[in-house]
Structure formats: structure tokens, C-alpha cells
Write an enzyme that holds these catalytic residues in place. Structure first.
Site, PDB file in Angstrom:
ATOM      1  N   HIS A 119       0.821  -1.202   0.000  1.00  0.00           N
ATOM      2  CA  HIS A 119       0.000   0.000   0.000  1.00  0.00           C
ATOM      3  C   HIS A 119       0.862   1.263   0.000  1.00  0.00           C
ATOM      4  O   HIS A 119       0.571   2.237  -0.700  1.00  0.00           O
ATOM      5  CB  HIS A 119      -0.927  -0.034   1.229  1.00  0.00           C
ATOM      6  CG  HIS A 119      -1.699   1.221   1.460  1.00  0.00           C
ATOM      7  ND1 HIS A 119      -1.319   2.157   2.391  1.00  0.00           N
ATOM      8  CD2 HIS A 119      -2.830   1.691   0.878  1.00  0.00           C
ATOM      9  CE1 HIS A 119      -2.197   3.156   2.373  1.00  0.00           C
ATOM     10  NE2 HIS A 119      -3.113   2.896   1.472  1.00  0.00           N
ATOM     11  N   GLU A 179       2.207   1.858  -3.377  1.00  0.00           N
ATOM     12  CA  GLU A 179       1.150   2.392  -4.245  1.00  0.00           C
ATOM     13  C   GLU A 179       1.082   3.921  -4.116  1.00  0.00           C
ATOM     14  O   GLU A 179       1.036   4.644  -5.111  1.00  0.00           O
ATOM     15  CB  GLU A 179      -0.187   1.749  -3.865  1.00  0.00           C
ATOM     16  CG  GLU A 179      -1.408   2.331  -4.559  1.00  0.00           C
ATOM     17  CD  GLU A 179      -2.513   2.697  -3.575  1.00  0.00           C
ATOM     18  OE1 GLU A 179      -2.906   3.871  -3.537  1.00  0.00           O
ATOM     19  OE2 GLU A 179      -2.981   1.797  -2.833  1.00  0.00           O
ATOM     20  N   GLU A 224      -4.394   7.901   7.477  1.00  0.00           N
ATOM     21  CA  GLU A 224      -5.293   6.947   6.811  1.00  0.00           C
ATOM     22  C   GLU A 224      -5.540   5.746   7.732  1.00  0.00           C
ATOM     23  O   GLU A 224      -6.671   5.267   7.873  1.00  0.00           O
ATOM     24  CB  GLU A 224      -4.686   6.495   5.480  1.00  0.00           C
ATOM     25  CG  GLU A 224      -5.642   5.675   4.629  1.00  0.00           C
ATOM     26  CD  GLU A 224      -5.038   5.236   3.296  1.00  0.00           C
ATOM     27  OE1 GLU A 224      -3.873   5.590   3.004  1.00  0.00           O
ATOM     28  OE2 GLU A 224      -5.734   4.528   2.546  1.00  0.00           O
TER      29      GLU A 224
END
Lengths: 422, 423
Positions: free
Chosen positions: B68, B71, B143
Site C-alpha cells: 500500500h 502504491e 489513513e
């Protein structure tokens, strides 16, 4: 796209296309946001599960299975100071029915039956159904706090519009739901049939005529006297207010509500759309590139324009300790936008991104449907292409002029007071 | 270049399966009357890939959340980052990381070829520095915190963490504050080299495009590489769950629950037939038309949020029931009771036919949107299938298949009830 008026303030809008494998329909019914919202909010959810022909929830669901898994949805929206009861249907297009069935028209009939032919004795709805639906609606209202981003937004609206109809929750309150009776909900249903503004939007390969006839037959014995729905636009200098609340959370939620100088939903609209986009829309926007990317303050920070009320809401998820830093920077980025301190590249990016997104909406039946359904209260509907033309005509000066009217009104901070369990 | 047309007569659709000389698999579904297009460039690398294979064949551990993190960082470059480049064309660009893949995507209604070139270019050109990695730790940290407040997310990961002893599916996709603090530019380059090999990736495009323009962009932007599929390590996992119950307190109004049944299989991945069969089985058992659903509703135990999922991926598979309820324990008991009753009485033939009809309709409905189609092409390709496989399979499923599969699943001894309670 063709439209026809079926009855007074009842519009049928059909987008005939064989591009999709489905038939998609939305029925929207608008009433003013007022104290009676709860008695109406319960209707779509109640109708979603049954009708006089299939009174039992399980048999109703099995009929949908037999119709190739057709799905019906229910919702309640707020648009300006209107409460909109919304019903959706997705069915496969007749071309794909395995036995030559006319699936789409049958589903359409079922959808209309849900709304027009519910289970009733002519004076009220069955008490057990009302009891069950009251419990479900109560849970919907209470569970709105589970999504903290959404909850913070609702709290900010509640404070900011305390003296306006816009501050009313679209479902009403738990107390109002508790007070509902089989008779009061029945009366609300009759009221909606007679007084709401209605739009039926269909995206399908089906020709509109038989559907129009079907809708017409449903309205033929209803005495229509639609109520006027108006939204108050408040302009002028607001006095900023600060509201806060604490919960045991990991992350705080900041919502900042701004008034614009819009005097109605079309006033300065394309320019305002671009201004808000440059301020806090895409990845090229000031809020994304500065507050998130440069300052690493948050995962999300964005601004949204609600033109049906002429307000702009900024949302961000931040640590409590960064509240002042974030607020100051958001206000600062707004004033930079209003002072024209954005590059030609930013401006061009915004126009391109907005137009690209709007034009892409013609490729999903859901988006086409909601594009037109959302214009339920407009006399003349705008196509995506027409709106794109207006956006393309916006220049830098228009953006600056629009941005200068955006004023901070209310700040809501949902603080995470650090007592959350690991 | 090998170009194969894959057709389905029933729904009148076709797409092209292309073996590009660079080693990349390219899938294109042109939709003539659409005005937009959608492209996704994906790698078979997700959060469950917490091990990286070294040259000598051994596996080395990497920090949780690296896929992640990578990404997020791949959008950056030495000069203009990918978002800035897409801003010039007007495309909407994004990316996601799931348990078993990472995808970079855009949708647009103009400048398709230019956008595809940007996509192919930025994904092939990593640029990580220690400074940009540290900056991202702040954003991803927020997040992670955001998800910690989301009850639907927490109820699921608590369930998976209590179900699995060793499998990395128990790990949060974004990792933890501690694990992402261990990620360096070097970690990212290491993972990039291992997983972002064209042979380990796929490009799927759907919408207002032609095969020719996709190939032209690919010819221009892709450099041939030596073939290497990243190998996934098979991790040992006991049949048993860690515990049968887990709870957490959060700010919710009604308790939320997830009731999961762990499965054990000899092979790491489930076949398309098993997935479709399970879909029908679960719908018959607990879908909106079932007796169970109705009973739970009438007893005021569930609301509209109740649903099920057959949750599968490399090495793991489980059945998950989820919803909101004042009494999650009773819902779980009712589900177990219904399973017992089905074991005794079997499945109803009429319900089976009805459910198949529903499934067929839902598959048709899934073929409208370019994003849905392109993502479906990616998932099908990684699973070794094509996007029409399910249309063929569903017809072949019999009640005997249902009964046979039922023997192997939904065993309450391997179940976990995860609950989020109001604090």
C-alpha cells in the site's frame, strides 16, 4: 432524452438507449423539508419490501429473484430545502431474458405498485409493519454516527442551519419516528401523492410510451395540488461560529461551512463550481496539494459545493493537535483562490477535469439517471453537454469573482479525546 | 504478437487477449457507443505478500503495509508527479491496494492515448527518496487512524485476526503505525523489483478505445523484460481458529458483528466453480428470500445491513456474515441452527432454480460499467480465467454440487464471532 408531463408537476424523463444491458429507473418525489419529514422518510423503506400484490416480504423478494434478480432500492435525500423520497430499480434488459419475458416493463409495474398500491385498509397501514419499519428507521438514524465523517458533516449542518429548514435531518429525529402511527404515516403517503413534485427518470432500451401510460394510469385518480418548494439563500457577511464535540476516537474530524454569494442555485454556478474545484476539488487543488501533500496533515481534505443551497463545505480528518494549523491553512488557501493566486495550469486542469468527469457520466445508467433526477425541481433540464459548455465559458475573472463571495460561517470539530481502546 | 478474441454469444460481448512482446498481458474490451474509457495497470502484489523471494529461493520478510505504501509513492517522480501529468489531460486517476493486488487506473472521456502513456510510464518508473518516504508516513498514518475509527473495518479485521494464526490476510492492508515506520526507500525499491515485473502484471482497458491504439501505446512505452512471476509463499495455517469470540468498544449506536467460518482446503485457491456454487448456497441459506433472513428480521435481530460474503484469496477462504444487531450472539446462534437444519433437510430445488436465475441477472448487470468490466478482467486474469467463465459455470452447477460443497464448509467448530460494542 425526452420529457413529458404526465400530470401536474409529474414529469417523465426517458433516455432511450440500447447501450446498456439493464433498465434503470428512478422515481423521485419532492416535498418541503419541514417538521413532517419522518412520516415521509419511512415510506420508501416500507415500500421497498412489499406491496398489496405481494404483501409478504419473503414472497416479494422471491418475485424479484424470478425477475432475474431485479433490485429495488429506497432512499431519502436532501436537495436544497426539499426532502426527496427516492426509489430505484435495476432490471436486466429484455434482450437478455432467457425465455422471451418482458422483464423490464413488469419490473416497472412492480415499482409503481410499491408506491401506489401498498397494503392498506384505506385509512392506515398495518400496525405490525409500521412497528417494524419504525425500528429500522430509528436504527438508520442512530447509525448515522457510525461513519464519523458523515456524522461530523451532519453536526456542522445542524449548527450552521439551526434557523433554516436546511438544518432539518432528512430522516427527522428518533423522537419524531417514535411518535409515528399507522394513521399518520398513511396520511403522509396521501399527502405525498397529492402534493409532491414528481420526476420519473428511465434509462432503458424500452420505448417510453407504455411506461408513460402506466404512470398516467397511477396518477389518474389522484387529486393533484402540488406544494411550492423554495430554498432560502442567505447572503451577506456571516458571523463565524465554532462548535465542538468529543468522542473516544483515533482521528478528529474537521468540517468548515462557508456561505457563498449565490442568490439561487444557478447564480454564478459554473464559475463557483470551478472556484471550489481549484480550492479543494481534484489532486491539483490547493487543499490536496498543500494541506495533504505539502504539510502531510491529513489523508483527505476537500471542499464541496452544494449549489442547491449555495454553500461550500470543507472536510478533513486530522489529529486534534493540528486543528489550528489546518483551519488557518484552509482559510489561507481560500483567500489565495479569491485573490486569483492560482496558475493558468491549475485553472486549465480544473476545467478539463470537471468537463471530463461530467461527460463520462453518460456511460453508466446510474449516473445518467441521477443527473436528470437531481434536476427534479428545475423547470428546464440541462444535459451534461449543456453544462460542460457553460463550464468551458468560465474565465479566470469569473472564478475570482465567485471565490471572493465565499465566507466562513461555521466550524465544527469532532475531537478525538484519546480515550479509545486499543 | 498473439491476439485472441474472447466472445460470449449470450450477452453479445467480446474482448481481446493480447500477449505483448514486452511480456505484459493486455486485455481490451472496446465499447463502440461509449464516450469514456477506463484503464487499469495492475500487479499481483497485495497486502498478503509479506514475504519476498530472494535469488537463492528463500523468503525474506517485509514490513506490513509495504504494498500500500508503494502504491502511494509510485505517483511521485523526479520532476512532474503522475497526478500533475493527469491534471493536464483532465483524466481522473487513482490507485488501490487490496489483499492480493495493486492497481493504478484512470478514467477519461478525452486524450485516452496520452493518458495510457502516462499510466504505463509512471508505473514503470519508480522514484523513492528517504525524504518523500518520511513525508508519506504522516499521510498514511492518518489513513490508518481513520480506519481504526471505522466500525465496519474493525469488525472485519478483528474477525480475521482471531480466525488466522499465521496468514497475512490477518494484517491491515495499510499496516500499522509501527510497521510503516520501518519502511525505507530501499524497502520500496526491493519490493518494486520483485513484484512490478511485466510478467507479474496485467493491463486491462474498456470503453471508447481500439485495440490498435492500446497496442501502439504499449509498443512505445513498454520495455521487454526477462520473464519472472513473483512466487507466493504457501504459509502453514492450522485448521483451528485462535478464539471463537472477539469484541471491541467503539462509538457506534448499535452493535456491529461479523460471524465468520474458517475453511481448510488442500489447494491454496478456490476454483470459479467453487465460488459460484458457494454464492448460490449462501444466498439460499441466508439471502433476502430465505426463511432465515425473514426470521431474523421478524425477531428484530437484523436490519438492511445484513449480508454475507464468500471471502477468498491465495491461501485463505472463509464465509462471512455481517450486520448490525442488538444481539449478535443470537444472530450467530440462529445462523448455526439454520445450517444444522439444512444439513438435516437438504436444499430446496425450487429455491435453487430461482437463485440461479437471480445470479444470472446479477452477472448481466455487472457488464455495464467500464470500471467494473476492466477490474473484472484483472481479477479473472490473475485467477487464470476469463470474464465470461462464470456465465458458463453457473449453468453447470447442480444441487449435488451444492450438497457436496456444503459438507466442506460452515463448520461451527471453526467459527469466530466478532462484535463492535458501543462505548
Amino acid at each position: 432524452m425526452t420529457t413529458q408531463n404526465i400530470a401536474e408537476a409529474v414529469r417523465f424523463c426517458s433516455v432511450k438507449t440500447d447501450k446498456f444491458k439493464t433498465c434503470r429507473v428512478n422515481v423521485s418525489m419532492a416535498m418541503p423539508l419541514d417538521k413532517a419529514v419522518s412520516s415521509r422518510a419511512i415510506l420508501p423503506f416500507m415500500f421497498q419490501r412489499r406491496c398489496a400484490k405481494y404483501p409478504d416480504f419473503t414472497s416479494f423478494s422471491r418475485v424479484l429473484d424470478e425477475l432475474y434478480g431485479a433490485s429495488v432500492s429506497a432512499g431519502v435525500l436532501k436537495r436544497g430545502e426539499a426532502q426527496i423520497l427516492s426509489f430505484g430499480l435495476t432490471a436486466i434488459d429484455d434482450r437478455f431474458a432467457l425465455d422471451g419475458d418482458k422483464v423490464a416493463l413488469e419490473c416497472m409495474e412492480l415499482l409503481l405498485n410499491m408506491i401506489f398500491e401498498p397494503i392498506t385498509d384505506g385509512e392506515s397501514f398495518p400496525a405490525d409493519i409500521i412497528e417494524q419499519e419504525k425500528r429500522l428507521l430509528t436504527e438508520v438514524i442512530m447509525n448515522e454516527q457510525n461513519d464519523k465523517r458523515r456524522y461530523a458533516m451532519l453536526k456542522c449542518e445542524e449548527a450552521m442551519f439551526a434557523d433554516e429548514a436546511y438544518g432539518i435531518n432528512r430522516f427527522g429525529t428518533v423522537e419524531e419516528v417514535n411518535a409515528l402511527t399507522p394513521e399518520s404515516v398513511y396520511a403522509a403517503w396521501r399527502d405525498v401523492l397529492e402534493r409532491s413534485t414528481v420526476q420519473i427518470t428511465m434509462v432503458s432500451s424500452m420505448s417510453p410510451e407504455p411506461v408513460a401510460q402506466l404512470i398516467e394510469s397511477k396518477f389518474s385518480n389522484i387529486d393533484r395540488h402540488p406544494v411550492e418548494i423554495e430554498t432560502q439563500f442567505i447572503t451577506g457577511l456571516p458571523k463565524p461560529e465554532y462548535v465542538t464535540e468529543s468522542m473516544p476516537l483515533k482521528q478528529g474530524k474537521l468540517v468548515m461551512g462557508f456561505r457563498t454569494g449565490m442568490r439561487n442555485e444557478d447564480d454564478m454556478m459554473p464559475a463557483m463550481r470551478v472556484a471550489v474545484d481549484i480550492f479543494g476539488g481534484g489532486t491539483y487543488s490547493k487543499l490536496f496539494s498543500v494541506v495533504r501533500e505539502k504539510m502531510s496533515l491529513c489523508y483527505y481534505c476537500s471542499a464541496g459545493l452544494f449549489n442547491s443551497k449555495g454553500v461550500v463545505m470543507v472536510q478533513s480528518g486530522i489529529e486534534d493537535a493540528n486543528e489550528e494549523k489546518a483551519k488557518n491553512e484552509i482559510v489561507n488557501q481560500l483567500s489565495l483562490t479569491a485573490n486569483g493566486e492560482f496558475t493558468d495550469t491549475d485553472f486549465a486542469s480544473s476545467i478539463k477535469s470537471l468537463t471530463d468527469t461530467i461527460l463520462s457520466s453518460s456511460d453508466t445508467p446510474e449516473e445518467i439517471c441521477s443527473w436528470y433526477a437531481s434536476q427534479i425541481l428545475r423547470d428546464k433540464m440541462k444535459s451534461p453537454e449543456e453544462f460542460v459548455d457553460e463550464i468551458r465559458k468560465v474565465d479566470r475573472d469569473d472564478v475570482v469573482r465567485a471565490a471572493k463571495t465565499i465566507m466562513l460561517d461555521t466550524v465544527f470539530m469532532l475531537k478525538s479525546n484519546g480515550e479509545a481502546e486499543e | 504478437m498473439n491476439i485472441k478474441e474472447i466472445k460470449n454469444e449470450l450477452i453479445n460481448e467480446r474482448y481481446f487477449d493480447i500477449d505483448h512482446p514486452s511480456g505484459l498481458k493486455i486485455l481490451v474490451m472496446p465499447k463502440e457507443n461509449y464516450s469514456s474509457s477506463y484503464a487499469i495497470f495492475a500487479t499481483k502484489y497485495g497486502s498478503i505478500d509479506t514475504m519476498i523471494q530472494m535469488k537463492d529461493g528463500s523468503f525474506k520478510e517485509i514490513p506490513e503495509g509495504t504494498a500500500h505504501f508503494l502504491e502511494h509513492k509510485l505517483f511521485e517522480s523526479e520532476d512532474l508527479d503522475a497526478f500533475e501529468r493527469f491534471a493536464k489531460t483532465g483524466a481522473s486517476a487513482n490507485a488501490y491496494t487490496s489483499f492480493d493486488r495493486t492497481g493504478y487506473l484512470f478514467s477519461c472521456s478525452a486524450n485516452f492515448k496520452k493518458n495510457l502513456e502516462i499510466l504505463l510510464d509512471f508505473v514503470q518508473n519508480p522514484y523513492f527518496t528517504q525524504a518523500t518516504v518520511e513525508k508519506e508516513q504522516g499521510i498514511i498514518g492518518q489513513e490508518i487512524d481513520m480506519y481504526k475509527d471505522a466500525p465496519d473495518w474493525e469488525v472485519m479485521f478483528n474477525c480475521l485476526r482471531t480466525m488466522y494464526h499465521n496468514l497475512p490476510v490477518r494484517v491491515d492492508i495499510a499496516g500499522t503505525q509501527e510497521s510503516i515506520a520501518k519502511i525505507s526507500a530501499e524497502t520500496l525499491y526491493g519490493c518494486y523489483d520483485n513484484f512490478y515485473n511485466l510478467h507479474n502484471m496485467v493491463l486491462a482497458v474498456a470503453g471508447n478505445v481500439s485495440v490498435d491504439e492500446v497496442i501502439e501505446a504499449a509498443d512505445k512505452m513498454l520495455k521487454p523484460v526477462d520473464g519472472k512471476m513473483a512466487q507466493r509463499k504457501v504459509i502453514e495455517e492450522p485448521k483451528e481458529v485462535i478464539d471463537s469470540y472477539v469484541e471491541e468498544m467503539l462509538s457506534v449506536a448499535t452493535p456491529q458483528f461479523m460471524f465468520g467460518f474458517k475453511e481448510s482446503w488442500d489447494t491454496p485457491e478456490r476454483t470459479a466453480k467453487e465460488e459460484v456454487t458457494m454464492e448460490i448456497l449462501l444466498d439460499m441459506l441466508s439471502g433476502p428470500s430465505s426463511e432465515l433472513y425473514r426470521r431474523l428480521f421478524d425477531e428484530k435481530l437484523i436490519n438492511n445491513s445484513f449480508g454475507f460474503e464468500y471471502f477468498t484469496g491465495f491461501g485463505y477462504s472463509c464465509v462471512l456474515f455481517a450486520g448490525e444487531s442488538a444481539d449478535p450472539r443470537r444472530v450467530a446462534d440462529e445462523i448455526v441452527e439454520e445450517i444444522r437444519s439444512f444439513r438435516k433437510n437438504g436444499f430446496d430445488a425450487a429455491a435453487f432454480e430461482r437463485t440461479k436465475k437471480k445470479l444470472y441477472g446479477r452477472m448481466i448487470m455487472g457488464m455495464n460499467d467500464v470500471d467494473g468490466i476492466a477490474n473484472n478482467m484483472v481479477v479473472s486474469y490473475f485467477a487464470g480465467e476469463d470474464i465470461f467463465t462464470d456465465f458458463e459455470i453457473y449453468k453447470t452447477v447442480t444441487l449435488d454440487d451444492i450438497a457436496e460443497l456444503f459438507e466442506k464448509t460452515l463448520d461451527e467448530r471453526y467459527s469466530v464471532l466478532s462484535v463492535i460494542k458501543p462505548n
